[in-house]
Design an enzyme around this catalytic site. Structure first.
Site, PDB file in Angstrom:
ATOM      1  N   HIS A 184       0.872  -1.178   0.000  1.00  0.00           N
ATOM      2  CA  HIS A 184       0.000   0.000   0.000  1.00  0.00           C
ATOM      3  C   HIS A 184       0.911   1.231   0.000  1.00  0.00           C
ATOM      4  O   HIS A 184       1.198   1.790   1.053  1.00  0.00           O
ATOM      5  CB  HIS A 184      -0.880  -0.040   1.261  1.00  0.00           C
ATOM      6  CG  HIS A 184      -1.962   0.992   1.292  1.00  0.00           C
ATOM      7  ND1 HIS A 184      -3.196   0.737   1.853  1.00  0.00           N
ATOM      8  CD2 HIS A 184      -2.003   2.268   0.856  1.00  0.00           C
ATOM      9  CE1 HIS A 184      -3.937   1.825   1.750  1.00  0.00           C
ATOM     10  NE2 HIS A 184      -3.239   2.769   1.174  1.00  0.00           N
ATOM     11  N   GLU A 237      -2.570  -1.591  -3.197  1.00  0.00           N
ATOM     12  CA  GLU A 237      -3.692  -0.856  -2.619  1.00  0.00           C
ATOM     13  C   GLU A 237      -3.371   0.622  -2.587  1.00  0.00           C
ATOM     14  O   GLU A 237      -2.209   1.003  -2.411  1.00  0.00           O
ATOM     15  CB  GLU A 237      -3.894  -1.228  -1.144  1.00  0.00           C
ATOM     16  CG  GLU A 237      -4.061  -2.652  -0.833  1.00  0.00           C
ATOM     17  CD  GLU A 237      -4.068  -2.875   0.677  1.00  0.00           C
ATOM     18  OE1 GLU A 237      -4.531  -3.937   1.071  1.00  0.00           O
ATOM     19  OE2 GLU A 237      -3.611  -1.999   1.443  1.00  0.00           O
ATOM     20  N   HIS A 268      -7.565  -5.694   7.367  1.00  0.00           N
ATOM     21  CA  HIS A 268      -7.289  -4.686   8.397  1.00  0.00           C
ATOM     22  C   HIS A 268      -7.508  -5.273   9.787  1.00  0.00           C
ATOM     23  O   HIS A 268      -8.602  -5.704  10.125  1.00  0.00           O
ATOM     24  CB  HIS A 268      -8.116  -3.402   8.244  1.00  0.00           C
ATOM     25  CG  HIS A 268      -7.270  -2.189   8.516  1.00  0.00           C
ATOM     26  ND1 HIS A 268      -6.901  -1.813   9.777  1.00  0.00           N
ATOM     27  CD2 HIS A 268      -6.667  -1.316   7.668  1.00  0.00           C
ATOM     28  CE1 HIS A 268      -6.121  -0.737   9.685  1.00  0.00           C
ATOM     29  NE2 HIS A 268      -5.953  -0.427   8.426  1.00  0.00           N
TER      30      HIS A 268
HETATM   31  N1  PXP Z   1      -6.385  -3.476   3.575  1.00  0.00           N
HETATM   32  C1  PXP Z   1      -6.143  -2.150   3.439  1.00  0.00           C
HETATM   33  C2  PXP Z   1      -6.918  -1.371   2.458  1.00  0.00           C
HETATM   34  C3  PXP Z   1      -5.130  -1.539   4.208  1.00  0.00           C
HETATM   35  O1  PXP Z   1      -4.899  -0.228   4.080  1.00  0.00           O
HETATM   36  C4  PXP Z   1      -4.381  -2.319   5.093  1.00  0.00           C
HETATM   37  C5  PXP Z   1      -3.266  -1.688   5.872  1.00  0.00           C
HETATM   38  O2  PXP Z   1      -2.273  -1.229   4.989  1.00  0.00           O
HETATM   39  C6  PXP Z   1      -4.680  -3.687   5.191  1.00  0.00           C
HETATM   40  C7  PXP Z   1      -5.697  -4.235   4.426  1.00  0.00           C
HETATM   41  C8  PXP Z   1      -3.918  -4.605   6.105  1.00  0.00           C
HETATM   42  O3  PXP Z   1      -4.171  -4.235   7.423  1.00  0.00           O
HETATM   43  P1  PXP Z   1      -3.224  -4.754   8.577  1.00  0.00           P
HETATM   44  O4  PXP Z   1      -1.887  -4.130   8.360  1.00  0.00           O
HETATM   45  O5  PXP Z   1      -3.899  -4.289   9.833  1.00  0.00           O
HETATM   46  O6  PXP Z   1      -3.163  -6.250   8.467  1.00  0.00           O
END
Ligand code: PXP
Length: 241
Positions: A43, A74, A195
């Protein structure tokens, strides 16, 4: 079975804190794929404080050696992000309604408001053969709007699920997520999630079989400090199989 896409942003954060290429994101990605993970997610944010735009190019080159595995990029579709994604051509692009300086993603798209702006972006990505996923709150009514954009997938924002896990709200909140996932599936969308997922909570979300892919980064990296990277990847694969 739910696919695991490992988000390597925290590896980028660690690397960037010292100005050398250590830890090396490509090596970590290779190791992760060799352990059997389905994909790699990054991301890149506008300040490139974790994953950089160059990482997107490097990981694409690496993934070319792993037919059938996927790179997911992302981010908020500003012009720089889109230029990079259209050049790199990842397997999947997850569009996220982030502010430039946001600490981390904290809400999904409001498609009553945002669909019109997203339509040309989605079309451009798909013209290049990139699958599009939209980061969404677990609201069943929004899924028809997601389908109408032409996106192939949605990614459910799971912070609320993780927050409720282990509390007396767990089953109520999980049911909301399952209902949102089912609403998306009924419309022909595929469903990702991400997330705040971790080794404890991920199987409750995924066990009913509605989630095609989870992307996990923060907790996975923290768990790796405790158990080791390889062990943690293996544990996730076991939880998700
Ligand atoms: N999905 C999105 C859109 C995110 O922004 C993130 C964090 O970068 C994640 C998934 C993954 O989240 P985590 O780092 O809490 O596993």
């Amino acid at each position: 079975m739910t696919h695991l896409s490992v988000n390597l942003n925290k590896i980028g954060l660690l690397r960037n804190s010292r100005g050398r290429n250590y830890p090396n994101m490509e090596q970590m990605a290779k190791r992760t794929l060799d352990l059997g993970a389905f994909g790699i997610t990054i991301h890149p944010r506008p300040d490139q404080r974790h994953a950089t735009y160059q990482d997107a190019h490097d990981l694409k080159a690496l993934l070319a050696q792993y037919p059938g595995r996927e790179l997911n990029i992302e981010g908020f579709p500003d012009s720089k992000f889109l230029d990079v994604v259209l050049e790199v051509v990842p397997d999947q692009c997850t569009l996220v309604p982030d502010d430039p300086n946001q600490l981390t993603s904290d809400h999904g798209w409001n498609l009553d408001r945002d669909s019109e702006a997203l339509l040309p972006v989605i079309a451009k990505l798909q013209e290049k053969g990139i699958r599009v996923s939209l980061f969404m709150d677990p609201v069943p009514e929004q899924m028809a709007l997601a389908k109408a954009t032409g996106a192939e997938r949605v990614e459910l924002y799971t912070e609320a699920f993780a927050e409720a896990y282990g509390t007396d709200q767990q089953d109520i909140v999980n049911a909301q997520y399952q209902a949102a996932a089912q609403a998306a599936l009924d419309l022909g969308l595929e469903v990702n999630a991400g997330h705040d997922l971790d080794l404890q909570n991920v199987s409750l979300l995924c066990a009913p079989g509605r989630i095609m892919e989870v992307s996990i980064g923060h907790a996975l990296t923290v768990e790796a400090l405790q158990y080791g990277w390889d062990e943690v990847i293996k544990r996730y694969l076991a939880e998700l199989s």
